[in-house]
Design a protein around this motif. Sequence first.
Motif, PDB file in Angstrom:
ATOM      1  N   ARG A  88      38.622  45.023  36.990  1.00 43.81           N
ATOM      2  CA  ARG A  88      39.830  45.543  37.617  1.00 43.81           C
ATOM      3  C   ARG A  88      40.117  44.794  38.914  1.00 43.81           C
ATOM      4  N   LEU A  89      41.385  44.687  39.211  1.00 43.09           N
ATOM      5  CA  LEU A  89      41.795  43.934  40.391  1.00 43.09           C
ATOM      6  C   LEU A  89      41.133  44.463  41.655  1.00 43.09           C
ATOM      7  N   SER A  90      41.008  45.765  41.742  1.00 46.88           N
ATOM      8  CA  SER A  90      40.418  46.318  42.950  1.00 46.88           C
ATOM      9  C   SER A  90      38.950  45.906  43.082  1.00 46.88           C
ATOM     10  N   PHE A 120      38.072  42.864  45.177  1.00 46.26           N
ATOM     11  CA  PHE A 120      37.939  42.986  46.615  1.00 46.26           C
ATOM     12  C   PHE A 120      36.717  43.801  47.004  1.00 46.26           C
ATOM     13  N   LEU A 155      47.138  36.973  42.069  1.00 48.52           N
ATOM     14  CA  LEU A 155      45.971  37.659  41.527  1.00 48.52           C
ATOM     15  C   LEU A 155      46.348  38.319  40.216  1.00 48.52           C
ATOM     16  N   VAL A 156      45.642  37.994  39.177  1.00 52.70           N
ATOM     17  CA  VAL A 156      45.962  38.571  37.875  1.00 52.70           C
ATOM     18  C   VAL A 156      44.793  39.410  37.375  1.00 52.70           C
ATOM     19  N   PRO A 157      44.996  40.697  37.332  1.00 49.58           N
ATOM     20  CA  PRO A 157      43.947  41.563  36.809  1.00 49.58           C
ATOM     21  C   PRO A 157      43.965  41.451  35.301  1.00 49.58           C
TER      22      PRO A 157
END
Lengths: 354, 354
Positions: free
Chosen positions: B71-73, B76, B101-103
Motif C-alpha cells: 500500500r502507498l502508505s 512512507f 507515486l503509484v500504489p
Amino acid sequence: MKPTLQDVADAVGVSRSTVSNAYSRPDQLSAALRARILDAAGRLGYPGPNPTARSLRRGVVGAVGVLFTSRLSYAFTDPFAVRFLAGVGEAVERHGSNLLLVPLPAERARVRAAIDNAAVDGFCVYCAGDEDWALNAIRARGLPYVTTAPRADAGPTDRYVGIDERAAARSIADHVAALGHRRVALLGESVLPQAAAGPLRLAGPADAPHPTTRGRLTGFAEAFAAVGVEWSAVTVLNATDNSRAAGAAALSAALAGDRPPTAVLACSDVLALGALDALARAGERLAHPVSVTGFDDIAEAASAGLTTVRQPAEEKGRLAAALLLEPPADPADGHVLLPTDLVVRTSTGPAPRS
Amino acid sequence: MKPTLQDVADAVGVSRSTVSNAYSRPDQLSAALRARILDAAGRLGYPGPNPTARSLRRGVVGAVGVLFTSRLSYAFTDPFAVRFLAGVGEAVERHGSNLLLVPLPAERARVRAAIDNAAVDGFCVYCAGDEDWALNAIRARGLPYVTTAPRADAGPTDRYVGIDERAAARSIADHVAALGHRRVALLGESVLPQAAAGPLRLAGPADAPHPTTRGRLTGFAEAFAAVGVEWSAVTVLNATDNSRAAGAAALSAALAGDRPPTAVLACSDVLALGALDALARAGERLAHPVSVTGFDDIAEAASAGLTTVRQPAEEKGRLAAALLLEPPADPADGHVLLPTDLVVRTSTGPAPRS
DNA sequence: TTGAAAGCGATACCAC
DNA sequence: GTGGTATCGCTTTCAA
C-alpha cells in the motif's frame, strides 16, 4: 510504432468509438463484441487507452500534487512531512488517484514553471509559509488547492487543514512556565529569512514572517508574559534549517554565554532533538539540567523522552487530500483545525533555584 | 472558460504557433513580440501551455513513476523505502521531472489498470518480488523500467540496481557464526506466501518465493553450513509483514520453546528491532542474552545498537532514477550492484557456552 | 448497438 | 521571423 485505439478498431473492423466504449463503458456494447475487441487488443499489444490522451479529452488528470517548499529529498527527510505524505497517500489511494510529488525550486523564476508543468487536478500545499509565489501560480492555473495552515489572504472558499498553532504552543509553554522556568530560549527554523545560526534579535513574535513559526512564538511568548517574563527577556535562537544538526548548532552558541537558559522551547521535534544533542555535548559544563520541548511528536520524540505537542500528522494529510478530492458542500467545512495534545515526558523538569 | 493558447493568439493577432514559440522556443521570435505575447497572456490569465496537451503532443510526460507492491502508505512507513524514495526524488528533481507515486492494488485485476493509467515516462519498481504482474503490465505498455534487484527473467537490456543479497547476508551470518552461535533462527517477512506468524517449515532457502528473502536466507544458510550447522537445524521464523510488531510476534512464539535460539538473524532492521522488543519483553525469563542482527542499517538501527548490513538506500534510489532517465549507452552499465558493509554494534555477542 | 464527426490544447514541420 | 496545417490518441454527443 505502438498500436493505438485506431489500430484495434481497424483490426476488428469497428469504429474507434466502439473500441473506446469497450474500455470505458462496457455497458454500451454487447459482451461478445467487447470480448472480440479486447482479444484483438491483446493480440496487437495495445496497452489500453493512453492516459495522457484520455486526460486531455476528459479534462481530468487523476492525480493530486503535493507541493513542498523545500527540496524534494527533504520531504522524505523530515519525519513529520513523511507522515503527512503517508496520510495524503492513503486518501489518494482510496480515491483511486495517484500522488505527484512536486519539488518547488528555490529560484522564484522557476516556481511558476514547476507548477504549470505539473499534470494534476489540484494541490496539497505542504509549505513553510513563504509559499505565496506558489499559491499565486496555482491560482493562476485555476486549480483547487488545500493548505496546511489558514492563510491571512484566505477567501471563504479556500480550504485548509491545520492546527491552532498559538494555542498549542501556549499549552506547552504554560507547562514549562509552571515548572518555574523564567530564563528561556525559543528555537525556530529560519525565524528571520537569511539569519545566521544562533541568537537573534526579534522585536516581537509578530515579526517572524513565517506564519507557523509566528504562531508558535506568539503562543510561547503569551505563556511567559503571563508569568511576568517580558519578550525582551526571552532569547530567540535561529536554526538555519529544520535539521537536528541545525538545532544543535543554534543552541550551542547560546550555551557558551554566562547565563544559559534553563529551558529551550523548540518549534519542531527535530530541532529539539538537536538541542538535546548540544546539551549532551555541553555535558558537565552545565550547572543544571536544561529542559527542552519539541513540537509535532515524531517517532523519535518518544524514545528521546521529549516533552512535546502532538499533532495528528497522518490525519492532517488524509484530510487535506480528502478536502481536495471531495470538496465539502458547505465551504465552511473546508476549514479544519485539528486537535493537539501536550505530551509530557522526561525532557522537562523543574527549574533550578536561581 | 479558461483561456487557451488560441485565445492569446487571437488577442495579440498572431498565430498559435507563434504563441507556442513564445513559451517553448523563445529564440524563434523577436523579443518584442514575445514580450507582447507574454503580456497579453498575463492580462488574459492564460496559465501557460496545458501540461497534458503538451505531453500528448510531445509524447513525453516529464514524470517517473515509482511502483510499490504494498500500500502507498507503507511506502512512507518503512524507513528504508523512504530513503530510497528520497534518492529517487533527488535524481528526478535534478532532471527537472516529477515523481509519481503509484500504489499497486492488491487485487491482480486492478494492477494492470493502475499501471496503464499512470501518466509517466517510465517506472522505478520498488517491490517485494512477486511483481511479475506489474512488470508484465509495464512491458505491455512499452515503458522503460528499472528494478531494485536483478530478475531471473531479465533480458540483457533490463536495468536494475541492487545489492548482492547472498553475499551480504553471508557476511553478517559469518560474523554471528564466528561468535560461536550454532542454534540460530532466521527471521523474514512472508517467507512463504500465506504463512502464519512464527516458526515455519521450509525445505531449503531456495524454496522462498520472494527473491530478496531467498537471497538472504541462502547467504545465512551458507555461513552456518560452513561451520557444520545444517539447514534442518536452523529455525525459520515468519513475520506477517515488515513491521516491528510483526517481528516481535514472530519471535515470541520461538522464545517460548525449551531451546530458544541464541541468535536471531533478521531480513530487515525493522524485523530485528521487533525481535529486540520481544526479547526485552521476555526479559529475565531468558537464561542468556540473545544476539540479533538486522539488514539495511536504517537510522533506528544505530541508536538501538543493532548489528546489521548497511546498504546505500539513497544511492540506490538515485541510481535507479538515473538509470531510467539517462539510459546508459552500453546496456551492461544498466546492471548495478551496490556495495554493502557489515556494521557490528552491540546487539551481537559471543554465544553462551552450552 | 454502432459509427461519423468534432474537438480537447498544444507542437513542429515546412513553406513564405 | 511568422503562420498554415497536420497531427498526438482519445472521448463523446448525436444520428443512424
